[in-house]
Design a protein around this motif. Structure first.
Motif, PDB file in Angstrom:
ATOM      1  N   GLU A  95     -98.547   7.598 -11.147  1.00 43.07           N
ATOM      2  CA  GLU A  95     -99.693   7.525 -12.053  1.00 43.07           C
ATOM      3  C   GLU A  95     -99.771   6.179 -12.773  1.00 43.07           C
ATOM      4  O   GLU A  95    -100.859   5.751 -13.168  1.00 43.07           O
ATOM      5  CB  GLU A  95     -99.667   8.703 -13.034  1.00 43.07           C
ATOM      6  N   ILE A  96     -98.638   5.519 -12.919  1.00 44.65           N
ATOM      7  CA  ILE A  96     -98.667   4.155 -13.460  1.00 44.65           C
ATOM      8  C   ILE A  96     -99.344   3.213 -12.467  1.00 44.65           C
ATOM      9  O   ILE A  96    -100.184   2.400 -12.823  1.00 44.65           O
ATOM     10  CB  ILE A  96     -97.244   3.676 -13.797  1.00 44.65           C
ATOM     11  N   MET A  97     -99.010   3.382 -11.171  1.00 46.84           N
ATOM     12  CA  MET A  97     -99.628   2.516 -10.155  1.00 46.84           C
ATOM     13  C   MET A  97    -101.114   2.813 -10.001  1.00 46.84           C
ATOM     14  O   MET A  97    -101.916   1.933  -9.712  1.00 46.84           O
ATOM     15  CB  MET A  97     -98.922   2.715  -8.809  1.00 46.84           C
ATOM     16  N   GLU A  98    -101.490   4.079 -10.189  1.00 46.20           N
ATOM     17  CA  GLU A  98    -102.903   4.463 -10.058  1.00 46.20           C
ATOM     18  C   GLU A  98    -103.727   4.036 -11.261  1.00 46.20           C
ATOM     19  O   GLU A  98    -104.952   4.148 -11.241  1.00 46.20           O
ATOM     20  CB  GLU A  98    -103.008   5.989  -9.890  1.00 46.20           C
ATOM     21  N   GLY A  99    -103.037   3.589 -12.323  1.00 45.60           N
ATOM     22  CA  GLY A  99    -103.762   3.160 -13.513  1.00 45.60           C
ATOM     23  C   GLY A  99    -104.067   4.289 -14.483  1.00 45.60           C
ATOM     24  O   GLY A  99    -104.797   4.094 -15.447  1.00 45.60           O
ATOM     25  N   TYR A 100    -103.516   5.478 -14.241  1.00 52.13           N
ATOM     26  CA  TYR A 100    -103.710   6.578 -15.189  1.00 52.13           C
ATOM     27  C   TYR A 100    -102.842   6.408 -16.430  1.00 52.13           C
ATOM     28  O   TYR A 100    -103.151   6.939 -17.484  1.00 52.13           O
ATOM     29  CB  TYR A 100    -103.348   7.921 -14.540  1.00 52.13           C
ATOM     30  N   ARG A 101    -101.692   5.719 -16.264  1.00 49.04           N
ATOM     31  CA  ARG A 101    -100.778   5.534 -17.389  1.00 49.04           C
ATOM     32  C   ARG A 101    -100.500   4.050 -17.575  1.00 49.04           C
ATOM     33  O   ARG A 101    -100.345   3.329 -16.598  1.00 49.04           O
ATOM     34  CB  ARG A 101     -99.422   6.209 -17.112  1.00 49.04           C
ATOM     35  N   ARG A 102    -100.398   3.668 -18.835  1.00 48.26           N
ATOM     36  CA  ARG A 102    -100.029   2.289 -19.140  1.00 48.26           C
ATOM     37  C   ARG A 102     -98.538   2.303 -19.470  1.00 48.26           C
ATOM     38  O   ARG A 102     -98.098   3.088 -20.299  1.00 48.26           O
ATOM     39  CB  ARG A 102    -100.831   1.827 -20.354  1.00 48.26           C
ATOM     40  N   PRO A 103     -97.727   1.479 -18.793  1.00 43.35           N
ATOM     41  CA  PRO A 103     -96.288   1.511 -19.070  1.00 43.35           C
ATOM     42  C   PRO A 103     -95.990   0.986 -20.472  1.00 43.35           C
ATOM     43  O   PRO A 103     -96.759   0.201 -21.020  1.00 43.35           O
ATOM     44  CB  PRO A 103     -95.691   0.599 -18.006  1.00 43.35           C
ATOM     45  N   ASP A 104     -94.862   1.458 -21.052  1.00 37.17           N
ATOM     46  CA  ASP A 104     -94.438   0.929 -22.343  1.00 37.17           C
ATOM     47  C   ASP A 104     -94.007  -0.526 -22.201  1.00 37.17           C
ATOM     48  O   ASP A 104     -94.247  -1.344 -23.076  1.00 37.17           O
ATOM     49  CB  ASP A 104     -93.263   1.747 -22.898  1.00 37.17           C
ATOM     50  N   ARG A 105     -93.337  -0.821 -21.092  1.00 36.22           N
ATOM     51  CA  ARG A 105     -92.868  -2.180 -20.816  1.00 36.22           C
ATOM     52  C   ARG A 105     -92.986  -2.452 -19.331  1.00 36.22           C
ATOM     53  O   ARG A 105     -93.002  -1.532 -18.534  1.00 36.22           O
ATOM     54  CB  ARG A 105     -91.375  -2.316 -21.211  1.00 36.22           C
ATOM     55  N   GLY A 106     -92.993  -3.756 -18.995  1.00 32.89           N
ATOM     56  CA  GLY A 106     -92.951  -4.120 -17.592  1.00 32.89           C
ATOM     57  C   GLY A 106     -94.322  -4.507 -17.050  1.00 32.89           C
ATOM     58  O   GLY A 106     -95.335  -4.369 -17.726  1.00 32.89           O
ATOM     59  N   THR A 107     -94.313  -5.027 -15.823  1.00 31.96           N
ATOM     60  CA  THR A 107     -95.539  -5.508 -15.193  1.00 31.96           C
ATOM     61  C   THR A 107     -95.889  -4.648 -13.980  1.00 31.96           C
ATOM     62  O   THR A 107     -95.024  -4.320 -13.184  1.00 31.96           O
ATOM     63  CB  THR A 107     -95.362  -6.952 -14.666  1.00 31.96           C
ATOM     64  N   LEU A 112    -104.019  -6.776  -8.826  1.00 30.27           N
ATOM     65  CA  LEU A 112    -104.756  -6.518 -10.063  1.00 30.27           C
ATOM     66  C   LEU A 112    -103.911  -5.676 -11.016  1.00 30.27           C
ATOM     67  O   LEU A 112    -102.979  -4.990 -10.601  1.00 30.27           O
ATOM     68  CB  LEU A 112    -106.055  -5.759  -9.748  1.00 30.27           C
ATOM     69  N   ASP A 113    -104.277  -5.712 -12.284  1.00 30.21           N
ATOM     70  CA  ASP A 113    -103.700  -4.791 -13.255  1.00 30.21           C
ATOM     71  C   ASP A 113    -104.505  -3.488 -13.168  1.00 30.21           C
ATOM     72  O   ASP A 113    -105.700  -3.480 -13.460  1.00 30.21           O
ATOM     73  CB  ASP A 113    -103.822  -5.404 -14.660  1.00 30.21           C
ATOM     74  N   PRO A 114    -103.854  -2.389 -12.738  1.00 29.43           N
ATOM     75  CA  PRO A 114    -104.638  -1.180 -12.447  1.00 29.43           C
ATOM     76  C   PRO A 114    -105.290  -0.549 -13.677  1.00 29.43           C
ATOM     77  O   PRO A 114    -106.211   0.248 -13.530  1.00 29.43           O
ATOM     78  CB  PRO A 114    -103.604  -0.219 -11.837  1.00 29.43           C
ATOM     79  N   VAL A 115    -104.822  -0.885 -14.877  1.00 27.86           N
ATOM     80  CA  VAL A 115    -105.489  -0.359 -16.076  1.00 27.86           C
ATOM     81  C   VAL A 115    -106.603  -1.299 -16.504  1.00 27.86           C
ATOM     82  O   VAL A 115    -107.752  -0.902 -16.674  1.00 27.86           O
ATOM     83  CB  VAL A 115    -104.486  -0.153 -17.231  1.00 27.86           C
ATOM     84  N   LYS A 138     -91.531   3.766 -18.919  1.00 24.96           N
ATOM     85  CA  LYS A 138     -92.493   4.629 -19.601  1.00 24.96           C
ATOM     86  C   LYS A 138     -91.727   5.872 -20.003  1.00 24.96           C
ATOM     87  O   LYS A 138     -91.179   6.554 -19.153  1.00 24.96           O
ATOM     88  CB  LYS A 138     -93.627   5.007 -18.643  1.00 24.96           C
ATOM     89  N   SER A 139     -91.648   6.146 -21.298  1.00 26.83           N
ATOM     90  CA  SER A 139     -90.861   7.320 -21.665  1.00 26.83           C
ATOM     91  C   SER A 139     -91.728   8.351 -22.350  1.00 26.83           C
ATOM     92  O   SER A 139     -92.659   8.034 -23.079  1.00 26.83           O
ATOM     93  CB  SER A 139     -89.684   6.921 -22.552  1.00 26.83           C
ATOM     94  N   TYR A 140     -91.436   9.603 -22.039  1.00 27.83           N
ATOM     95  CA  TYR A 140     -91.989  10.746 -22.757  1.00 27.83           C
ATOM     96  C   TYR A 140     -90.782  11.486 -23.308  1.00 27.83           C
ATOM     97  O   TYR A 140     -90.283  12.400 -22.678  1.00 27.83           O
ATOM     98  CB  TYR A 140     -92.717  11.706 -21.818  1.00 27.83           C
ATOM     99  N   GLY A 141     -90.270  11.063 -24.422  1.00 30.42           N
ATOM    100  CA  GLY A 141     -89.077  11.721 -24.952  1.00 30.42           C
ATOM    101  C   GLY A 141     -87.838  11.267 -24.194  1.00 30.42           C
ATOM    102  O   GLY A 141     -87.934  10.456 -23.273  1.00 30.42           O
ATOM    103  N   PRO A 142     -86.675  11.794 -24.570  1.00 26.85           N
ATOM    104  CA  PRO A 142     -85.404  11.256 -24.102  1.00 26.85           C
ATOM    105  C   PRO A 142     -85.193  11.334 -22.585  1.00 26.85           C
ATOM    106  O   PRO A 142     -84.729  10.385 -21.977  1.00 26.85           O
ATOM    107  CB  PRO A 142     -84.358  12.092 -24.847  1.00 26.85           C
ATOM    108  N   LYS A 143     -85.531  12.458 -21.937  1.00 26.68           N
ATOM    109  CA  LYS A 143     -85.126  12.615 -20.537  1.00 26.68           C
ATOM    110  C   LYS A 143     -86.291  12.575 -19.554  1.00 26.68           C
ATOM    111  O   LYS A 143     -86.133  12.957 -18.401  1.00 26.68           O
ATOM    112  CB  LYS A 143     -84.351  13.930 -20.376  1.00 26.68           C
ATOM    113  N   ARG A 144     -87.463  12.130 -20.038  1.00 26.61           N
ATOM    114  CA  ARG A 144     -88.607  12.134 -19.134  1.00 26.61           C
ATOM    115  C   ARG A 144     -89.144  10.717 -18.980  1.00 26.61           C
ATOM    116  O   ARG A 144     -88.953   9.879 -19.850  1.00 26.61           O
ATOM    117  CB  ARG A 144     -89.714  13.039 -19.694  1.00 26.61           C
ATOM    118  N   GLY A 145     -89.822  10.466 -17.824  1.00 29.95           N
ATOM    119  CA  GLY A 145     -90.420   9.160 -17.627  1.00 29.95           C
ATOM    120  C   GLY A 145     -89.640   8.321 -16.637  1.00 29.95           C
ATOM    121  O   GLY A 145     -88.881   8.862 -15.828  1.00 29.95           O
TER     122      GLY A 145
END
Lengths: 248, 308
Positions: B50-62, B68-71, B14-21
């Motif tokens: 936050e990805i595990m909590e379902g707040y964020r959907r990853p760009d890639r990956g499972t 369950l899928d948290p999202v 999950k990326s937020y710009g070059p150096k984050r995520g």
């Protein structure tokens, strides 16, 4: 595993959420000022002002629909808008999004709290109007209009909250409130405004609501075009509010 | 690992710009395990959680949480999670008791509010408004709200940040108690001490990547290889650092702060001898030279800190 069986039946969470939303609306002194004190103060101050044309009925006939409009703006636009923006700022909405509280219960609770406060406001203003300012009018017929106006202002408040940061929502809602007090035909008749401003002011929700409420409460014919335009505003603002809504 | 991990991430990016995520994160948390995610600020700890909590959907990956899928399966997943955000999350004008009772009303079988406040040490603050609480008290209320629904999986994002030592001990005990009851816990922290004391395993994240994942003792390097810590009165010159790295027994060296160096070696005793003789002949006086057998901090700094 399916976690839905761990969740309370929704009427129980609705009751608790409604209670808290109501508490939050009424607990803040600044909310009480704008919800209760300002509309009553406006009624009392302007009832003695010499700005109404002679022989056009009592000032209260003009003012009661006006301050009801103000009351609905206070609760729906100012209080609901600002509190929602700050709930996002304090990550309350994010935390609720990570709890089993269903979204529809949160929406119902907020709507219910606003509605209960508004019922109280309108009842109080009508009683004060009758007791102190000799007002009388046909209330029942005006209820659908009040509901429409209430949804319209709540939609406006939530649109601001969705579009702006908390501090800007605070400023924006208060700014619009002041503007609407002047151009809304609520305590100052629209024909006192500069003539170029009158058509604009007349097409905004406060003037649409106050003028149609005036007709309904005075048992005269309501202009269909006014109500239609108010309905268009309401649908547009409710749609904008739900599109712009953000949990964090 | 375990056949049915409570949390499983595979190739999550999950990326937020070059150096984050986060980048290509693989992680599993077993039933009843307490995993600490350790990393410097901005390493991607909160993003991972936050990805595990379902707040964020990853760009890639499972992502799988409790199978369950948290999202997508949010309604079935969320009631089994206890979530403690890094800060905020409570209406400022509600009292402690009102907030706990409100969250209790969301669950069919909540922990009784009184018992919960006892557990986090806030019984005497029940009538205080949230806005009047200290930072540590707010964190403990947030922990109470995470526990009210008897979660199977608890996410704690920097649970003891800003707490005084007493509140920290109390919070650690509350977390251990959950662990004893079989709750799976995932916590993020800056504090090596916290990770060492609480965790079954520690995941170290740096710049969005998983750089180490093991038990605290394995990371500290019991047995053969290890980390040697060197402190000198003043910083070594570039040449001095190069000579340090070039020593036969030293695999890697890092300057974690001017005058403070961590060196990885397969043979700590030999490394000590070589370093000592190098610095005896040249360079600034040595303040400290020891095998870092005791602290996860050294491992952490070695893996994430400073420049070579």
């Amino acid at each position: 595993m399916n976690g839905t069986r761990l969740v309370a039946p929704w009427p129980r969470s609705l009751r608790a959420q409604l209670r808290v939303e109501l508490l939050l609306l009424l607990r803040q002194p600044e909310n009480l000022l704008v919800i209760l004190v300002l509309p009553i103060l406006l009624l009392a101050l302007f009832a003695g002002a010499r700005i109404f044309p002679a022989g056009a009925g009592r000032p209260a006939d003009f003012l009661i629909p006006g301050v009801i409009t103000v009351a609905l703006m206070s609760t729906g636009m100012v209080t609901l808008g600002i509190s929602t923006a700050y709930q996002r700022y304090y990550r309350v909405l994010k935390r609720l999004g990570g709890s089993p509280l269903p979204t529809f219960v949160l929406v119902l609770a907020k709507a219910g709290a606003v509605l209960l406060v508004e019922i109280g406001q309108v009842a109080l203003l009508l009683v004060i109007g009758r007791l102190f300012f000799g007002w009388s009018g046909a209330v029942l017929g005006a209820i659908p209009l009040m509901l429409l106006g209430s949804v319209c202002f709540a939609g406006l408040g939530l649109t601001l909250a969705g579009a702006l940061r908390a501090e800007l929502t605070l400023g924006g809602a208060n700014g619009l409130y002041l503007l609407f007090l002047v151009v809304g035909g609520v305590v100052l008749p629209i024909d006192h405004l500069p003539s170029w401003l009158q058509p604009v002011a007349g097409a905004l929700p406060p003037a649409l609501l106050s003028s149609s409420l005036r007709a309904a409460l005075g048992s005269s014919a309501i202009a269909g075009s006014t109500v239609l335009l108010l309905a268009v505003w309401t649908v547009a603002l409710a749609a904008a509010a739900s599109l712009l809504f953000r949990w964090e | 690992m375990s056949p049915n991990p409570v949390v499983s991430l595979q190739g999550v990016t999950k990326s937020y710009g070059p150096k984050r995520g986060v980048m290509d994160l693989d992680l599993e948390v077993g039933e009843g395990e307490l995993l600490a995610v350790l990393g410097p600020n901005g390493a991607g700890k909160t993003t991972s959680v936050e990805i595990m909590e379902g707040y964020r959907r990853p760009d890639r990956g499972t992502v799988r949480v409790l199978g369950l899928d948290p999202v997508r399966d949010r309604r079935r997943c969320i009631p089994q999670l206890g979530i403690m955000l890094q800060e905020g999350g409570v209406y400022p004008s509600l009292s402690v008791g009102e907030a706990v009772r409100l969250f209790a009303a969301y669950f069919r079988n909540p922990v009784p509010p009184g018992e919960l406040l006892e557990l986090v040490g806030l019984s005497d603050r029940e009538r205080s408004r949230y806005r009047t609480l200290s930072g540590g008290e707010r964190q403990r209320l947030s922990l109470a709200l995470a526990l009210v629904g008897r979660p199977r999986l608890l996410f704690l994002d920097e649970p003891t940040a800003g707490m005084d030592p007493r509140a920290r001990l109390l919070t650690w005990e509350a977390v251990r108690e959950q662990r004893r009851r079989g709750v799976t816990v995932l916590l993020t922290t800056h504090s090596m001490e916290e990770a060492e004391r609480l965790a079954d395993r520690v995941a170290i994240i740096n710049q969005g990547r998983l750089v180490a994942l093991d038990t605290p003792s394995a990371l500290i390097g019991a047995g053969g290889g290890g980390v040697v810590e060197l402190e000198t009165i003043e910083a070594l010159s570039a040449e001095g650092r190069a000579r340090l790295s070039a020593l036969a027994s030293v695999e890697r060296s890092r300057e974690v702060a001017p005058g403070r160096y961590l060196l990885r070696t397969a043979t700590p005793p030999q490394a000590l001898v070589e370093i000592a003789s190098l610095l005896r002949d040249e360079g600034p006086p040595v303040l400290r030279l020891q095998v870092g057998g005791g602290s996860l901090e050294e491992v952490f700094l070695e893996l994430t800190g400073g420049t070579d």
